[in-house]
Design an enzyme around this catalytic site. Sequence first.
Site, PDB file in Angstrom:
ATOM      1  N   ALA A   9       0.843  -1.210   0.000  1.00 31.54           N
ATOM      2  CA  ALA A   9       0.000   0.000   0.000  1.00 31.54           C
ATOM      3  C   ALA A   9       0.868   1.245   0.000  1.00 31.54           C
ATOM      4  CB  ALA A   9      -0.921  -0.009   1.224  1.00 31.54           C
ATOM      5  N   GLY A  10       2.056   1.112  -0.582  1.00 32.82           N
ATOM      6  CA  GLY A  10       2.952   2.262  -0.651  1.00 32.82           C
ATOM      7  C   GLY A  10       2.578   3.159  -1.813  1.00 32.82           C
ATOM      8  N   ASP A  33      -1.041  -4.820   3.078  1.00 33.52           N
ATOM      9  CA  ASP A  33       0.322  -4.385   3.394  1.00 33.52           C
ATOM     10  C   ASP A  33       0.670  -4.933   4.774  1.00 33.52           C
ATOM     11  OD1 ASP A  33       2.127  -1.764   2.159  1.00 33.52           O
ATOM     12  OD2 ASP A  33       2.622  -2.461   4.202  1.00 33.52           O
ATOM     13  N   ASN A  95      13.954  -7.761  -1.870  1.00 37.71           N
ATOM     14  CA  ASN A  95      12.667  -7.926  -2.572  1.00 37.71           C
ATOM     15  C   ASN A  95      12.404  -9.358  -3.032  1.00 37.71           C
ATOM     16  OD1 ASN A  95      12.186  -5.303  -2.045  1.00 37.71           O
ATOM     17  ND2 ASN A  95      12.337  -4.547  -4.141  1.00 37.71           N
ATOM     18  N   VAL A 118       5.168  -5.840  -9.994  1.00 34.62           N
ATOM     19  CA  VAL A 118       5.687  -4.482 -10.203  1.00 34.62           C
ATOM     20  C   VAL A 118       7.030  -4.305  -9.467  1.00 34.62           C
ATOM     21  CG1 VAL A 118       5.201  -2.013  -9.864  1.00 34.62           C
ATOM     22  CG2 VAL A 118       3.335  -3.562 -10.464  1.00 34.62           C
ATOM     23  N   SER A 119       7.228  -5.050  -8.390  1.00 27.39           N
ATOM     24  CA  SER A 119       8.426  -4.872  -7.551  1.00 27.39           C
ATOM     25  C   SER A 119       9.710  -5.084  -8.357  1.00 27.39           C
ATOM     26  CB  SER A 119       8.387  -5.875  -6.389  1.00 27.39           C
ATOM     27  OG  SER A 119       7.116  -5.884  -5.776  1.00 27.39           O
ATOM     28  N   ARG A 151       7.131   6.888 -20.902  1.00 28.61           N
ATOM     29  CA  ARG A 151       8.180   7.922 -20.730  1.00 28.61           C
ATOM     30  C   ARG A 151       8.714   8.359 -22.089  1.00 28.61           C
ATOM     31  NH1 ARG A 151      10.631   4.804 -15.547  1.00 28.61           N
ATOM     32  NH2 ARG A 151       9.325   5.908 -14.038  1.00 28.61           N
ATOM     33  N   HIS A 175      13.846  -4.353 -17.658  1.00 26.44           N
ATOM     34  CA  HIS A 175      13.487  -3.052 -17.097  1.00 26.44           C
ATOM     35  C   HIS A 175      14.704  -2.475 -16.377  1.00 26.44           C
ATOM     36  CE1 HIS A 175      11.085   0.141 -15.564  1.00 26.44           C
ATOM     37  NE2 HIS A 175      11.166  -0.249 -14.301  1.00 26.44           N
TER      38      HIS A 175
HETATM   39  N1  LIG Z   1       8.087  -2.141 -12.464  1.00 19.48           N
HETATM   40  C1  LIG Z   1       8.185  -0.828 -12.452  1.00 19.48           C
HETATM   41  O1  LIG Z   1       8.176  -0.193 -13.515  1.00 19.48           O
HETATM   42  C2  LIG Z   1       8.265  -0.087 -11.162  1.00 19.48           C
HETATM   43  C3  LIG Z   1       8.605  -0.762 -10.026  1.00 19.48           C
HETATM   44  N2  LIG Z   1       8.664  -0.103  -8.818  1.00 19.48           N
HETATM   45  C4  LIG Z   1       8.988  -0.919  -7.657  1.00 19.48           C
HETATM   46  O2  LIG Z   1       7.792  -1.133  -6.912  1.00 19.48           O
HETATM   47  C5  LIG Z   1       8.129  -1.375  -5.543  1.00 19.48           C
HETATM   48  C6  LIG Z   1       7.260  -0.495  -4.639  1.00 19.48           C
HETATM   49  O3  LIG Z   1       7.594   0.855  -4.808  1.00 19.48           O
HETATM   50  P1  LIG Z   1       6.879   1.986  -3.913  1.00 19.48           P
HETATM   51  O4  LIG Z   1       5.431   1.725  -3.880  1.00 19.48           O
HETATM   52  O5  LIG Z   1       7.384   3.289  -4.362  1.00 19.48           O
HETATM   53  O6  LIG Z   1       7.505   1.648  -2.483  1.00 19.48           O
HETATM   54  P2  LIG Z   1       6.891   2.031  -1.068  1.00 19.48           P
HETATM   55  O7  LIG Z   1       7.985   1.913  -0.069  1.00 19.48           O
HETATM   56  O8  LIG Z   1       6.129   3.303  -1.157  1.00 19.48           O
HETATM   57  O9  LIG Z   1       5.820   0.866  -0.812  1.00 19.48           O
HETATM   58  C7  LIG Z   1       6.173  -0.462  -0.669  1.00 19.48           C
HETATM   59  C8  LIG Z   1       5.197  -1.078   0.320  1.00 19.48           C
HETATM   60  O10 LIG Z   1       5.456  -2.482   0.405  1.00 19.48           O
HETATM   61  C9  LIG Z   1       5.132  -2.846   1.730  1.00 19.48           C
HETATM   62  N3  LIG Z   1       5.721  -4.137   2.049  1.00 19.48           N
HETATM   63  C10 LIG Z   1       7.011  -4.440   2.309  1.00 19.48           C
HETATM   64  N4  LIG Z   1       7.134  -5.746   2.584  1.00 19.48           N
HETATM   65  C11 LIG Z   1       5.897  -6.281   2.489  1.00 19.48           C
HETATM   66  C12 LIG Z   1       5.382  -7.581   2.661  1.00 19.48           C
HETATM   67  N5  LIG Z   1       6.178  -8.609   2.984  1.00 19.48           N
HETATM   68  N6  LIG Z   1       4.059  -7.766   2.505  1.00 19.48           N
HETATM   69  C13 LIG Z   1       3.252  -6.758   2.167  1.00 19.48           C
HETATM   70  N7  LIG Z   1       3.683  -5.494   1.989  1.00 19.48           N
HETATM   71  C14 LIG Z   1       4.992  -5.261   2.148  1.00 19.48           C
HETATM   72  C15 LIG Z   1       5.696  -1.722   2.573  1.00 19.48           C
HETATM   73  O11 LIG Z   1       5.123  -1.722   3.882  1.00 19.48           O
HETATM   74  C16 LIG Z   1       5.309  -0.514   1.734  1.00 19.48           C
HETATM   75  O12 LIG Z   1       4.063   0.037   2.145  1.00 19.48           O
HETATM   76  C17 LIG Z   1       9.639  -1.111  -5.436  1.00 19.48           C
HETATM   77  O13 LIG Z   1      10.335  -2.343  -5.471  1.00 19.48           O
HETATM   78  C18 LIG Z   1       9.936  -0.286  -6.677  1.00 19.48           C
HETATM   79  O14 LIG Z   1      11.268  -0.408  -7.093  1.00 19.48           O
HETATM   80  C19 LIG Z   1       8.359   1.215  -8.710  1.00 19.48           C
HETATM   81  C20 LIG Z   1       8.030   1.938  -9.826  1.00 19.48           C
HETATM   82  C21 LIG Z   1       7.999   1.352 -11.147  1.00 19.48           C
HETATM   83  O1  LIG Z   2      13.392   3.494 -11.146  1.00 23.10           O
HETATM   84  C1  LIG Z   2      12.950   2.789 -10.225  1.00 23.10           C
HETATM   85  O2  LIG Z   2      13.636   2.346  -9.298  1.00 23.10           O
HETATM   86  C2  LIG Z   2      11.497   2.443 -10.245  1.00 23.10           C
HETATM   87  C3  LIG Z   2      11.164   2.007 -11.594  1.00 23.10           C
HETATM   88  O3  LIG Z   2      11.366   0.862 -11.955  1.00 23.10           O
HETATM   89  C4  LIG Z   2      10.808   3.025 -12.571  1.00 23.10           C
HETATM   90  O4  LIG Z   2      10.329   4.108 -12.193  1.00 23.10           O
HETATM   91  O5  LIG Z   2      11.025   2.770 -13.752  1.00 23.10           O
END
Ligand SMILES: NC(=O)C1=CN([C@@H]2O[C@H](COP(=O)(O)OP(=O)(O)OC[C@H]3O[C@@H](n4cnc5c(N)ncnc54)[C@H](O)[C@@H]3O)[C@@H](O)[C@H]2O)C=CC1
Ligand SMILES: O=C([O-])CC(=O)C(=O)O
Length: 311
Positions: A9-10, A33, A95, A118-119, A151, A175
């Site tokens: 829920a981040g 979360d 992760n 997504v992670s 982008r 990615h």
């Molecule tokens: N694929 C893509 O293009 C993108 C990937 N990301 C990735 O998405 C992920 C999340 O990014 P944000 O939302 O900005 O991070 P954030 O820190 O805002 O949110 C992550 C959430 O995951 C929760 N979490 C951690 N461990 C957990 C578990 N075991 N069970 C349930 N929830 C858990 C945390 O409590 C937190 O609320 C990151 O790994 C980031 O790199 C972000 C942007 C683009």
């Molecule tokens: O850049 C990052 O770490 C998050 C991500 O994957 C993106 O925004 O493309």
Amino acid sequence: MSKVTVVGAGNVGATVANVLAHQDLVREIVVLDIKGDMARGKALDSWQQASIDSYSTRLTGTENYADTADSDIVVITAGIPRKPGMSRDDLISTNAKIVTMVTRSIMEHSKNPIIIVVSNPLDVMTHAAYKASGLPRNRVFGMAGILDTARYRAFLATALDVSPKDIQAMLLGGHGDTMVPLPRYTTVSGIPVTEMISDEDLDAIVDRTKKGGGELVKLMGTSAWYAPGAAAAQMVGAIIRDENRIFPCCAQLDGEYGMKDLFLGVPVKLGREGIVQVIELKLNDQEMDLLNTSADHVREVMEVFEGLDIS
Ligand SMILES: NC(=O)C1=CN([C@@H]2O[C@H](COP(=O)(O)OP(=O)(O)OC[C@H]3O[C@@H](n4cnc5c(N)ncnc54)[C@H](O)[C@@H]3O)[C@@H](O)[C@H]2O)C=CC1
Ligand SMILES: O=C([O-])CC(=O)C(=O)O
């Protein structure tokens, strides 16, 4: 199809849930979360927006996997984001454990969900979810290419002073900074982009696209969420509407592009069963070289993953 779970829920997870609710497509969104109150708070906030923005999708938050039972689609955003100076690959040891545990817990309560990862690091985390789920490859895939092309389209729209809506583009690869935007498959309302921009300017845009995630991390101290959240919600929407839309997504290759058992960004057709088809483009030698370089990089990160102790 009417129950979607968003894990995490981040920044990204909350955005996926909120954007999806605005599409008014699903009966129920569960946001889970480890910080249960954060999930409950963000879900309640989005639910309180429903009468203003006119949607019926019910949102709830939880830390309890029993509440995710019988989900049709699960979006996994749980995990840490990178900070300035880090690469996405630096997130792997934390992760990989989170994504594996989350997937196992999801599978205890939903028999045959579609999982969208997504992670980061995205390609390898998608593999981790695939492995932990035991689901077929058409039901586990990752979100990256829609964001990366968005982008690219935004940068082109700025340079050409046109609407991003009119720019169509395709992109391949992992990615990360080795991703492969494809100018030969980029058009502006059907006009080849190469007829509208100089090679030099296009090269600069391709380069900026590859580093697009890092640009935002540098600006904000954490990674992006609006476009990533909207991109994942767009994938969910295409599946629920059974649209057979073609998007670049991270999919497991089974001989396509001459590769096997590797998750990599490629064009896929998305419908009710998830990936309906992996589309193989007829690449020229230069494009194939770039794709191979990107695949090699993902393989290196895969080796790190295979060496991790995830019990
Ligand atoms: N694929 C893509 O293009 C993108 C990937 N990301 C990735 O998405 C992920 C999340 O990014 P944000 O939302 O900005 O991070 P954030 O820190 O805002 O949110 C992550 C959430 O995951 C929760 N979490 C951690 N461990 C957990 C578990 N075991 N069970 C349930 N929830 C858990 C945390 O409590 C937190 O609320 C990151 O790994 C980031 O790199 C972000 C942007 C683009
Ligand atoms: O850049 C990052 O770490 C998050 C991500 O994957 C993106 O925004 O493309």
